[in-house]
Motif scaffolding. Sequence first.
Motif, PDB file in Angstrom:
ATOM      1  N   LEU A  82     108.877 141.901 137.303  1.00  0.00           N
ATOM      2  CA  LEU A  82     110.213 142.017 137.881  1.00  0.00           C
ATOM      3  C   LEU A  82     110.930 140.671 137.838  1.00  0.00           C
ATOM      4  CD1 LEU A  82     112.255 143.798 139.405  1.00  0.00           C
ATOM      5  CD2 LEU A  82     111.102 143.148 141.528  1.00  0.00           C
ATOM      6  N   GLY A  83     110.221 139.602 138.200  1.00  0.00           N
ATOM      7  CA  GLY A  83     110.828 138.273 138.147  1.00  0.00           C
ATOM      8  C   GLY A  83     111.166 137.849 136.726  1.00  0.00           C
ATOM      9  N   LEU A  84     110.248 138.106 135.788  1.00  0.00           N
ATOM     10  CA  LEU A  84     110.503 137.741 134.396  1.00  0.00           C
ATOM     11  C   LEU A  84     111.695 138.506 133.832  1.00  0.00           C
ATOM     12  CD1 LEU A  84     106.884 137.566 132.893  1.00  0.00           C
ATOM     13  CD2 LEU A  84     108.359 135.670 133.601  1.00  0.00           C
ATOM     14  N   ALA A  85     111.833 139.776 134.202  1.00  0.00           N
ATOM     15  CA  ALA A  85     112.959 140.563 133.700  1.00  0.00           C
ATOM     16  C   ALA A  85     114.279 139.962 134.169  1.00  0.00           C
ATOM     17  CB  ALA A  85     112.832 142.009 134.188  1.00  0.00           C
ATOM     18  N   GLY A  86     114.352 139.543 135.420  1.00  0.00           N
ATOM     19  CA  GLY A  86     115.564 138.901 135.905  1.00  0.00           C
ATOM     20  C   GLY A  86     115.875 137.629 135.143  1.00  0.00           C
ATOM     21  N   LEU A  87     114.841 136.845 134.837  1.00  0.00           N
ATOM     22  CA  LEU A  87     115.050 135.614 134.081  1.00  0.00           C
ATOM     23  C   LEU A  87     115.483 135.905 132.647  1.00  0.00           C
ATOM     24  CD1 LEU A  87     111.950 133.680 135.422  1.00  0.00           C
ATOM     25  CD2 LEU A  87     114.345 133.112 135.861  1.00  0.00           C
ATOM     26  N   LEU A 114     118.730 134.229 131.167  1.00  0.00           N
ATOM     27  CA  LEU A 114     118.516 133.120 130.240  1.00  0.00           C
ATOM     28  C   LEU A 114     118.443 133.534 128.777  1.00  0.00           C
ATOM     29  CD1 LEU A 114     115.775 131.251 132.309  1.00  0.00           C
ATOM     30  CD2 LEU A 114     118.214 130.703 132.186  1.00  0.00           C
ATOM     31  N   ASN A 115     118.109 134.799 128.505  1.00  0.00           N
ATOM     32  CA  ASN A 115     117.976 135.280 127.122  1.00  0.00           C
ATOM     33  C   ASN A 115     117.073 134.373 126.275  1.00  0.00           C
ATOM     34  OD1 ASN A 115     120.142 135.725 124.238  1.00  0.00           O
ATOM     35  ND2 ASN A 115     118.437 136.990 124.897  1.00  0.00           N
ATOM     36  N   PRO A 116     115.830 134.131 126.722  1.00  0.00           N
ATOM     37  CA  PRO A 116     114.929 133.284 125.936  1.00  0.00           C
ATOM     38  C   PRO A 116     114.448 134.014 124.688  1.00  0.00           C
ATOM     39  CG  PRO A 116     113.735 134.272 127.743  1.00  0.00           C
ATOM     40  CD  PRO A 116     115.169 134.687 127.916  1.00  0.00           C
ATOM     41  N   ASP A 117     113.968 133.253 123.712  1.00  0.00           N
ATOM     42  CA  ASP A 117     113.371 133.899 122.535  1.00  0.00           C
ATOM     43  C   ASP A 117     111.854 133.945 122.623  1.00  0.00           C
ATOM     44  OD1 ASP A 117     112.839 131.221 122.105  1.00  0.00           O
ATOM     45  OD2 ASP A 117     113.695 131.138 120.098  1.00  0.00           O
ATOM     46  N   ARG A 118     111.277 133.336 123.695  1.00  0.00           N
ATOM     47  CA  ARG A 118     109.840 133.413 123.907  1.00  0.00           C
ATOM     48  C   ARG A 118     109.538 133.078 125.367  1.00  0.00           C
ATOM     49  NH1 ARG A 118     106.374 129.840 119.934  1.00  0.00           N
ATOM     50  NH2 ARG A 118     107.933 130.779 118.566  1.00  0.00           N
ATOM     51  N   ILE A 119     108.546 133.770 125.922  1.00  0.00           N
ATOM     52  CA  ILE A 119     108.062 133.471 127.266  1.00  0.00           C
ATOM     53  C   ILE A 119     106.594 133.097 127.157  1.00  0.00           C
ATOM     54  CG2 ILE A 119     107.603 134.388 129.581  1.00  0.00           C
ATOM     55  CD1 ILE A 119     109.848 136.425 129.073  1.00  0.00           C
ATOM     56  N   ILE A 120     106.207 132.013 127.819  1.00  0.00           N
ATOM     57  CA  ILE A 120     104.792 131.657 127.874  1.00  0.00           C
ATOM     58  C   ILE A 120     104.374 131.574 129.342  1.00  0.00           C
ATOM     59  CG2 ILE A 120     104.715 130.493 125.648  1.00  0.00           C
ATOM     60  CD1 ILE A 120     104.934 127.823 127.103  1.00  0.00           C
ATOM     61  N   LEU A 121     103.151 131.992 129.603  1.00  0.00           N
ATOM     62  CA  LEU A 121     102.641 132.078 130.969  1.00  0.00           C
ATOM     63  C   LEU A 121     101.403 131.203 131.131  1.00  0.00           C
ATOM     64  CD1 LEU A 121     102.912 135.935 131.572  1.00  0.00           C
ATOM     65  CD2 LEU A 121     104.597 134.165 132.123  1.00  0.00           C
ATOM     66  N   GLY A 122     101.344 130.486 132.271  1.00  0.00           N
ATOM     67  CA  GLY A 122     100.221 129.601 132.526  1.00  0.00           C
ATOM     68  C   GLY A 122      99.551 129.878 133.853  1.00  0.00           C
ATOM     69  N   GLY A 123      98.393 129.259 134.049  1.00  0.00           N
ATOM     70  CA  GLY A 123      97.653 129.441 135.286  1.00  0.00           C
ATOM     71  C   GLY A 123      97.170 130.876 135.444  1.00  0.00           C
ATOM     72  N   LEU A 124      97.234 131.392 136.667  1.00  0.00           N
ATOM     73  CA  LEU A 124      96.795 132.769 136.913  1.00  0.00           C
ATOM     74  C   LEU A 124      97.647 133.773 136.152  1.00  0.00           C
ATOM     75  CD1 LEU A 124      94.866 134.639 138.499  1.00  0.00           C
ATOM     76  CD2 LEU A 124      96.612 134.718 140.300  1.00  0.00           C
TER      77      LEU A 124
END
Length: 404
Positions: free
Chosen positions: A325-330, A334-344
């Motif tokens: 839900l949070g990523l969808a809002g971002l 922001l209209n990024p061309d890539r999302i990367i996730l870290g940690g947990l």
Amino acid sequence: MNGKVSTTRTKLERGRSALGPALELVHTGRAPTRAVLTSELGVTRATAGAVAAELEALGLIRVDSRPGSAAGSQGRPSHRLSVRESGPVAIAAQVHADGFRAALVGLGGRLVATAPGCVTVTADPAQVIGEVVDDCARLLRDSGLRCVGAGLAVPSAVAEPEGNALNPLHIAWPAGAPVSEIFADCVRGAGIPGPAFTGNDVNLAALAEHRHGAGRGAQHLLCVATGHRGVGGALVLDGRLHTGSSGLALEVGHLTVNPEGRPCHCGGRGCLDVETDPLAFLVAARREPGPEESLLKQAGDLLRTEYADAAVRGAAEELIDRLGLGLAGLVNILNPDRIILGGLHRALLDADPERLRAVVADRSLWGRSGSVPILPCTLDHNSLVGAAELAWQPVLDDPLAALA
């Protein structure tokens, strides 16, 4: 005669102005050969050869003496380029809720040496930063290598240009602690040469991933990560961190994803910071956090080893839905061309990638017409590598001036 001198000087100046861009291309792995360097710089083969030779003379890169062909390549063999393993290093330090770590980092994001440091962070930032700088100084003395500068990653927004840590929420430091000034003083006091820089840990992780890891090649890179506590975010636009007007951009941890959720340190309720971090996962999985290991390690181990347990799987799905839900809002903003996730968050993506991508697609405006790739971060200690990038930047901007 004057015309020839002028032409020679122009060529020399053009070559020297290409030193920084050339070094950055080798540093980020985008110019593995002199032929690629020639093409990327848009210069003649002779100029590219002279630039590579200058960087080699500065002790920054290696140029293979004999040209060779990459596997499967067509065309003329070319001299291979690589960072010099015995070249200079940057000091890198990181402070987080469960301790600190010191490191030496060479060009190419290569960890040369690390020291784990302590596991307890006191309420005195000067004491903690002094201790981690002492560890850095010992690593540097033992290595015998030249140092270009130092970088520090902290779990807080860092206001620019003052360099104050405005919200070190998960360590007991006072709000507004002058961490940049303290770090610079400690670096000078320890006799470490070069400039000193300080930045937010997730910002620096994103910078490192963009240059050396999962974010390489992205034009609009969004990074979201759980540290040992809390959630942070960062945006890299065309190779540069977007930090806003005063260094405080992308405080994504305070997006509301559960209006009836847990109270947050910011005064809100149900923020990503308290709904999708390691403590939230352990609580949702009905596991009592233990004092012997970091919360991040406890949560990650639980997710990897007991995912079949109904309570653990249910907790993972709950966090994935809120993270999505949070990523969808971002994505919508922001209209990024890539999302990367870290940690947990990286571990949650690995556990159920399709669920997370489906939540983002269902909740984002462009989710169905062109989904944004969501990838795990790939670098170990990416905040440390990012802290070193701060110290390397003056060298990448102007190698001759920085190493004079």
